[in-house]
Design a protein around this motif. Structure first.
Motif, short mmCIF file in Angstrom:
data_model
loop_
_atom_site.label_atom_id
_atom_site.label_comp_id
_atom_site.label_asym_id
_atom_site.label_seq_id
_atom_site.Cartn_x
_atom_site.Cartn_y
_atom_site.Cartn_z
N GLU A 1 -4.84 2.42 -2.64
CA GLU A 1 -5.40 1.22 -2.05
C GLU A 1 -4.35 0.11 -1.98
O GLU A 1 -3.38 0.10 -2.74
N ARG A 2 -4.58 -0.81 -1.08
CA ARG A 2 -3.70 -1.96 -0.98
C ARG A 2 -3.86 -2.82 -2.24
O ARG A 2 -4.97 -3.05 -2.70
N GLU A 3 -2.72 -3.29 -2.76
CA GLU A 3 -2.76 -4.07 -3.99
C GLU A 3 -1.91 -5.33 -3.87
O GLU A 3 -0.91 -5.35 -3.14
N GLN B 1 0.85 -1.19 0.00
CA GLN B 1 0.00 0.00 0.00
C GLN B 1 0.88 1.24 0.00
O GLN B 1 1.66 1.44 0.94
#
Length: 116
Positions: free
Chosen positions: A44-46, A39
């Motif tokens: 956003e967290r990916e 992140q």
């Protein structure tokens, strides 16, 4: 319950390398998925990469050819070797463990900073 302990990370110049490791402990089902997410600030967290206990591996397009994920099923560990790092690889990297809906766990996160 599954506990995740991460190690590695840090700061490196662009083009450098870092290695992240994650060890899972607790009640580990025979089939599971372990991986790394990241992140970046304001994003956003990916997914970065993940590997199943049956050796299926996925990489995000952005890291293909530069990052390598390996896992040791006997030790319930995964390692992410990150080469040719770029400034846009900067972020907090989280170890992730999944085996069924409602049964996923996250590590505490480790900072990776790549300077230009």
């Amino acid at each position: 319950q599954v506990q995740l302990v991460e190690s590695g990370g840090g700061m490196v110049q662009a083009g450098g390398s870092l290695r992240l490791s994650c060890a899972a402990s607790g009640s580990i089902p025979s089939y599971n998925l372990m991986g790394w997410y990241r992140q970046a600030p304001g994003k956003e967290r990916e997914l970065v990469a993940r590997a199943s206990s049956l050796s299926a591996i996925d990489y995000a397009d952005a890291v293909k050819g530069r990052f390598t994920i390996t896992r040791d099923n006997a030790k319930n560990t995964i390692t992410l070797q990150m080469n040719s790092l770029r400034p846009d690889d900067t972020g907090v990297y989280y170890c992730h463990f999944f085996w069924r809906a409602g049964a996923e766990y996250w590590g505490q996160g480790t900072q990776v900073t790549v300077s230009s």
